[in-house]
Each structure stands twice: as structure tokens, then as C-alpha cells.
Design a protein around this motif. Structure first.
Motif, PDB file in Angstrom:
ATOM      1  N   LYS A 103       0.814  -1.217   0.000  1.00  0.00           N
ATOM      2  CA  LYS A 103       0.000   0.000   0.000  1.00  0.00           C
ATOM      3  C   LYS A 103       0.847   1.266   0.000  1.00  0.00           C
ATOM      4  CE  LYS A 103      -3.980  -2.206   2.160  1.00  0.00           C
ATOM      5  NZ  LYS A 103      -4.844  -2.290   3.349  1.00  0.00           N
ATOM      6  N   ILE A 104       1.976   1.223   0.665  1.00  0.00           N
ATOM      7  CA  ILE A 104       2.821   2.416   0.664  1.00  0.00           C
ATOM      8  C   ILE A 104       3.411   2.644  -0.720  1.00  0.00           C
ATOM      9  CG2 ILE A 104       4.992   1.306   1.359  1.00  0.00           C
ATOM     10  CD1 ILE A 104       3.701   4.692   2.594  1.00  0.00           C
ATOM     11  N   ASN A 105       3.744   1.556  -1.427  1.00  0.00           N
ATOM     12  CA  ASN A 105       4.250   1.698  -2.790  1.00  0.00           C
ATOM     13  C   ASN A 105       3.152   2.169  -3.732  1.00  0.00           C
ATOM     14  OD1 ASN A 105       6.903   0.945  -2.239  1.00  0.00           O
ATOM     15  ND2 ASN A 105       6.476  -1.233  -2.508  1.00  0.00           N
ATOM     16  N   ALA A 106       1.922   1.676  -3.523  1.00  0.00           N
ATOM     17  CA  ALA A 106       0.807   2.052  -4.393  1.00  0.00           C
ATOM     18  C   ALA A 106       0.356   3.496  -4.169  1.00  0.00           C
ATOM     19  CB  ALA A 106      -0.368   1.107  -4.172  1.00  0.00           C
ATOM     20  N   SER A 107       0.661   4.033  -3.013  1.00  0.00           N
ATOM     21  CA  SER A 107       0.195   5.392  -2.703  1.00  0.00           C
ATOM     22  C   SER A 107       0.885   6.448  -3.556  1.00  0.00           C
ATOM     23  CB  SER A 107       0.429   5.701  -1.219  1.00  0.00           C
ATOM     24  OG  SER A 107       1.812   5.913  -0.959  1.00  0.00           O
ATOM     25  N   GLY A 108       2.101   6.162  -4.018  1.00  0.00           N
ATOM     26  CA  GLY A 108       2.830   7.153  -4.809  1.00  0.00           C
ATOM     27  C   GLY A 108       3.381   8.304  -3.994  1.00  0.00           C
ATOM     28  N   MET A 109       3.352   8.186  -2.662  1.00  0.00           N
ATOM     29  CA  MET A 109       3.814   9.272  -1.793  1.00  0.00           C
ATOM     30  C   MET A 109       5.324   9.333  -1.644  1.00  0.00           C
ATOM     31  SD  MET A 109       1.224   9.089   1.417  1.00  0.00           S
ATOM     32  CE  MET A 109       2.395  10.049   2.353  1.00  0.00           C
ATOM     33  N   LEU A 110       6.000   8.203  -1.872  1.00  0.00           N
ATOM     34  CA  LEU A 110       7.410   8.107  -1.549  1.00  0.00           C
ATOM     35  C   LEU A 110       8.292   8.045  -2.787  1.00  0.00           C
ATOM     36  CD1 LEU A 110       7.368   5.576   1.444  1.00  0.00           C
ATOM     37  CD2 LEU A 110       7.073   8.066   1.471  1.00  0.00           C
ATOM     38  N   ILE A 111       9.475   8.582  -2.651  1.00  0.00           N
ATOM     39  CA  ILE A 111      10.501   8.508  -3.687  1.00  0.00           C
ATOM     40  C   ILE A 111      11.538   7.476  -3.249  1.00  0.00           C
ATOM     41  CG2 ILE A 111      12.315   9.750  -4.921  1.00  0.00           C
ATOM     42  CD1 ILE A 111      10.718  12.334  -4.330  1.00  0.00           C
ATOM     43  N   LYS A 112      11.772   6.471  -4.085  1.00  0.00           N
ATOM     44  CA  LYS A 112      12.738   5.424  -3.757  1.00  0.00           C
ATOM     45  C   LYS A 112      14.127   5.837  -4.227  1.00  0.00           C
ATOM     46  CE  LYS A 112      13.499   0.420  -4.290  1.00  0.00           C
ATOM     47  NZ  LYS A 112      12.974  -0.827  -4.916  1.00  0.00           N
ATOM     48  N   HIS A 113      15.125   5.638  -3.369  1.00  0.00           N
ATOM     49  CA  HIS A 113      16.502   5.978  -3.712  1.00  0.00           C
ATOM     50  C   HIS A 113      17.300   4.708  -4.001  1.00  0.00           C
ATOM     51  CE1 HIS A 113      15.946  10.199  -2.551  1.00  0.00           C
ATOM     52  NE2 HIS A 113      15.186   9.727  -1.581  1.00  0.00           N
ATOM     53  N   SER A 114      18.427   4.867  -4.644  1.00  0.00           N
ATOM     54  CA  SER A 114      19.238   3.710  -5.027  1.00  0.00           C
ATOM     55  C   SER A 114      20.067   3.167  -3.867  1.00  0.00           C
ATOM     56  CB  SER A 114      20.172   4.080  -6.181  1.00  0.00           C
ATOM     57  OG  SER A 114      21.026   5.158  -5.810  1.00  0.00           O
ATOM     58  N   GLU A 115      20.401   4.021  -2.891  1.00  0.00           N
ATOM     59  CA  GLU A 115      21.238   3.565  -1.778  1.00  0.00           C
ATOM     60  C   GLU A 115      20.425   2.829  -0.733  1.00  0.00           C
ATOM     61  OE1 GLU A 115      20.815   8.080  -0.864  1.00  0.00           O
ATOM     62  OE2 GLU A 115      20.605   6.723  -2.578  1.00  0.00           O
ATOM     63  N   LYS A 116      21.133   1.990   0.044  1.00  0.00           N
ATOM     64  CA  LYS A 116      20.491   1.165   1.054  1.00  0.00           C
ATOM     65  C   LYS A 116      21.085   1.413   2.438  1.00  0.00           C
ATOM     66  CE  LYS A 116      19.115  -2.919  -1.673  1.00  0.00           C
ATOM     67  NZ  LYS A 116      19.268  -4.402  -1.758  1.00  0.00           N
ATOM     68  N   ASP A 117      20.252   1.153   3.433  1.00  0.00           N
ATOM     69  CA  ASP A 117      20.714   1.089   4.823  1.00  0.00           C
ATOM     70  C   ASP A 117      21.038  -0.374   5.121  1.00  0.00           C
ATOM     71  OD1 ASP A 117      21.157   1.200   7.547  1.00  0.00           O
ATOM     72  OD2 ASP A 117      19.023   1.370   8.056  1.00  0.00           O
ATOM     73  N   LYS A 118      22.313  -0.671   5.377  1.00  0.00           N
ATOM     74  CA  LYS A 118      22.724  -2.044   5.632  1.00  0.00           C
ATOM     75  C   LYS A 118      23.101  -2.276   7.093  1.00  0.00           C
ATOM     76  CE  LYS A 118      24.180  -3.085   0.926  1.00  0.00           C
ATOM     77  NZ  LYS A 118      25.232  -3.666   0.055  1.00  0.00           N
ATOM     78  N   LYS A 124      -4.746  10.084   1.666  1.00  0.00           N
ATOM     79  CA  LYS A 124      -5.953   9.321   2.009  1.00  0.00           C
ATOM     80  C   LYS A 124      -5.809   7.846   1.645  1.00  0.00           C
ATOM     81  CE  LYS A 124      -9.320  13.083   1.960  1.00  0.00           C
ATOM     82  NZ  LYS A 124     -10.576  13.622   1.349  1.00  0.00           N
ATOM     83  N   SER A 125      -5.189   7.565   0.500  1.00  0.00           N
ATOM     84  CA  SER A 125      -4.998   6.168   0.137  1.00  0.00           C
ATOM     85  C   SER A 125      -3.989   5.501   1.047  1.00  0.00           C
ATOM     86  CB  SER A 125      -4.530   6.077  -1.334  1.00  0.00           C
ATOM     87  OG  SER A 125      -3.269   6.677  -1.511  1.00  0.00           O
ATOM     88  N   PHE A 126      -3.034   6.277   1.517  1.00  0.00           N
ATOM     89  CA  PHE A 126      -2.038   5.741   2.436  1.00  0.00           C
ATOM     90  C   PHE A 126      -2.655   5.367   3.775  1.00  0.00           C
ATOM     91  CE2 PHE A 126       1.109   6.978   5.803  1.00  0.00           C
ATOM     92  CZ  PHE A 126       1.955   5.885   5.668  1.00  0.00           C
ATOM     93  N   LEU A 127      -3.658   6.122   4.225  1.00  0.00           N
ATOM     94  CA  LEU A 127      -4.271   5.880   5.535  1.00  0.00           C
ATOM     95  C   LEU A 127      -4.885   4.499   5.646  1.00  0.00           C
ATOM     96  CD1 LEU A 127      -6.063   9.247   6.289  1.00  0.00           C
ATOM     97  CD2 LEU A 127      -4.051   8.309   7.399  1.00  0.00           C
ATOM     98  N   SER A 128      -5.358   3.945   4.553  1.00  0.00           N
ATOM     99  CA  SER A 128      -6.023   2.654   4.610  1.00  0.00           C
ATOM    100  C   SER A 128      -5.103   1.538   5.079  1.00  0.00           C
ATOM    101  CB  SER A 128      -6.600   2.289   3.248  1.00  0.00           C
ATOM    102  OG  SER A 128      -5.565   2.112   2.291  1.00  0.00           O
ATOM    103  N   LEU A 129      -3.793   1.752   4.991  1.00  0.00           N
ATOM    104  CA  LEU A 129      -2.879   0.706   5.434  1.00  0.00           C
ATOM    105  C   LEU A 129      -2.935   0.507   6.941  1.00  0.00           C
ATOM    106  CD1 LEU A 129      -0.058   1.977   6.877  1.00  0.00           C
ATOM    107  CD2 LEU A 129       0.244   2.796   4.556  1.00  0.00           C
ATOM    108  N   ILE A 130      -3.335   1.533   7.701  1.00  0.00           N
ATOM    109  CA  ILE A 130      -3.459   1.379   9.145  1.00  0.00           C
ATOM    110  C   ILE A 130      -4.720   0.613   9.493  1.00  0.00           C
ATOM    111  CG2 ILE A 130      -3.690   2.590  11.343  1.00  0.00           C
ATOM    112  CD1 ILE A 130      -0.926   2.767  10.119  1.00  0.00           C
TER     113      ILE A 130
END
Length: 230
Positions: free
Chosen positions: A184-199, A221-227
Motif C-alpha cells: 500500500k505504501i508503494n501504491a500510494s505514490g507518496m514516496l521517492i525510492k533511492h538507489s542507496e540502502k541502509d545495511k 488518504k490512500s495511504f491511511l487505509s494501510l493502518i
């Protein structure tokens, strides 16, 4: 200069309930009371309104003195005026909640106040009615987080999905299904994904994300449904 007749003076103070998140735990910033009565007991950071201050200005000053912060999320949410709430003098307190990223600002905290971070579930007993204030502040955060993305104020500019999920779980004190959350967080379109990782947590690591500020209001609003559905 005219005065109001037959009126007893009442002091007005501001108390700041300062929450932070370090990527693992939701925490509350407390100080030890510097004066009697109940000196050295744990307390919220507060102070009296200055002669030439308004309420918001006093809250901003108090937050700056303790943390070195300005331009952070700060919201007035309640007034406390029980006649016996302060044993010294009749005092009305205006409560504010603040949300900050611990990792970004921890080095700026003013040591003169003996401030210390406590996990929200491990907060010691506080002076006066400060326990009631903290409980009300948590209720306010939960309500506001269901209406707008204020919890992102607790996160660094770049964060991982596990950090975000953990934050929501701690605020609402409930488990969230990981697969649904990620979908749902990916479907919301709210976030920008970066290439670097936290390891730091695993060899595989977790990608960093950041909030797309141009889209978050429209997509929240679409993000809220995940809760509610997790």
C-alpha cells in the motif's frame, strides 16, 4: 492605567511535550525540575509566558532553549487549569506537542537542563499533571496522524520502509502486516525510492525512501487505509 477590580492574578505557563524518533523507538524528552517543590523530579519542559510574548512565541522559545530547534512541528492542543494543579501558585498551563527527528538534532540539546530521552512506554512518573498531558498528547498525535502525514516530521529526510512501519506501530500500539504495508505504501505514490540502502540491520539492506512533498497531500488518504486494514 486602569486595572480590573477584585480579580486575583493567575500565572500562565507553557509546557512542551517533545516527541522524537531515532529509527527504533518513539521517545519523550524530559528534564529534571530545578526548583522546589519536588526538585529533581522528572518534568516536561515548560516556563512562564514573558511579558511581551504570545503563547506560540513562548512555546517556540522554550523549544529552542532546550533543543536548539526552530521551524519544527509545534501544535497547541489543550489548556490545563485545575486550581490545585500547581502547589505553589494558581497556574494555567497551555500544552504544546512537538515532533522532531532525534538523530538530526540530538547534538544541539542544551545540557544545562539535564534533558534525557525516554522511550514512551518507559516514561517515569512526572510532576503535577504532566502524565495527563503526555497521555492527551499521544491521543492528539494518533488523531492527527489519521488526517495528515505528521509522523513524517519524526523521520529523517531519508528513511527505510521498516523504520516507517515501526513508527506507525509504536504510535498506534498495534502490529501492522508487513506485506500489506509495503504494497500500500508503494501504491500510494507518496514516496521517492533511492538507489542507496541502509545495511545496518542486515547484509541485504533496505532501500532508502523520502517523502514526495509535491504529492503527499493528494495521496495521503490512500495511504491511511494501510493502518485500518493491516
Amino acid at each position: 492605567m486602569p486595572h480590573y477590580q477584585n480579580q486575583n492574578p493567575v500565572l500562565v505557563a507553557v509546557d512542551c511535550i517533545i516527541f522524537g524518533y531515532d529509527g527504533e523507538s518513539l521517545k519523550l524528552l524530559l528534564i529534571k525540575r530545578a526548583i522546589e517543590p519536588i526538585k529533581d523530579q522528572w518534568s516536561l519542559m515548560g516556563g512562564f509566558i514573558g511579558k511581551n510574548e504570545d503563547l506560540d512565541g513562548a512555546a517556540q522559545r522554550i523549544l529552542l532553549e532546550l533543543t536548539g530547534l526552530h521551524d519544527v512541528y509545534l501544535e497547541q492542543f489543550h489548556a490545563y487549569g485545575s486550581p490545585d494543579r500547581d502547589p505553589v501558585e494558581r497556574t494555567i498551563s497551555i500544552a504544546y506537542l512537538a515532533l522532531i527527528d532525534i538523530n538530526k538534532y540530538s547534538r544541539q540539546i542544551n545540557d544545562q537542563y539535564h534533558a534525557e530521552w525516554f522511550k514512551v512506554k518507559e516514561v517515569p512518573q512526572l510532576i503535577f499533571d504532566h502524565d495527563t498531558m503526555v497521555s492527551a498528547a499521544m491521543d492528539k498525535i494518533r488523531h492527527q496522524a489519521a488526517l495528515n502525514p505528521i509522523l513524517f516530521e519524526l523521520l529523517p529526510e531519508k528513511f527505510t520502509i521498516p523504520q516507517l512501519q515501526n513508527l506507525y506501530e509504536q504510535v498506534y500500539d498495534l502490529p501492522i502486516d508487513n506485506r500489506n504495508f509495503v504494497r500500500k505504501i508503494n501504491a500510494s505514490g507518496m514516496l521517492i525510492k533511492h538507489s542507496e540502502k541502509d545495511k545496518s540491520g542486515s547484509r541485504r539492506g533496505a532501500f532508502y525512501y523520502s517523502l514526495d512533498k509535491a504529492k503527499h497531500n493528494a495521496q495521503f488518504k490512500s495511504f491511511l487505509s494501510l493502518i485500518s486494514n493491516s
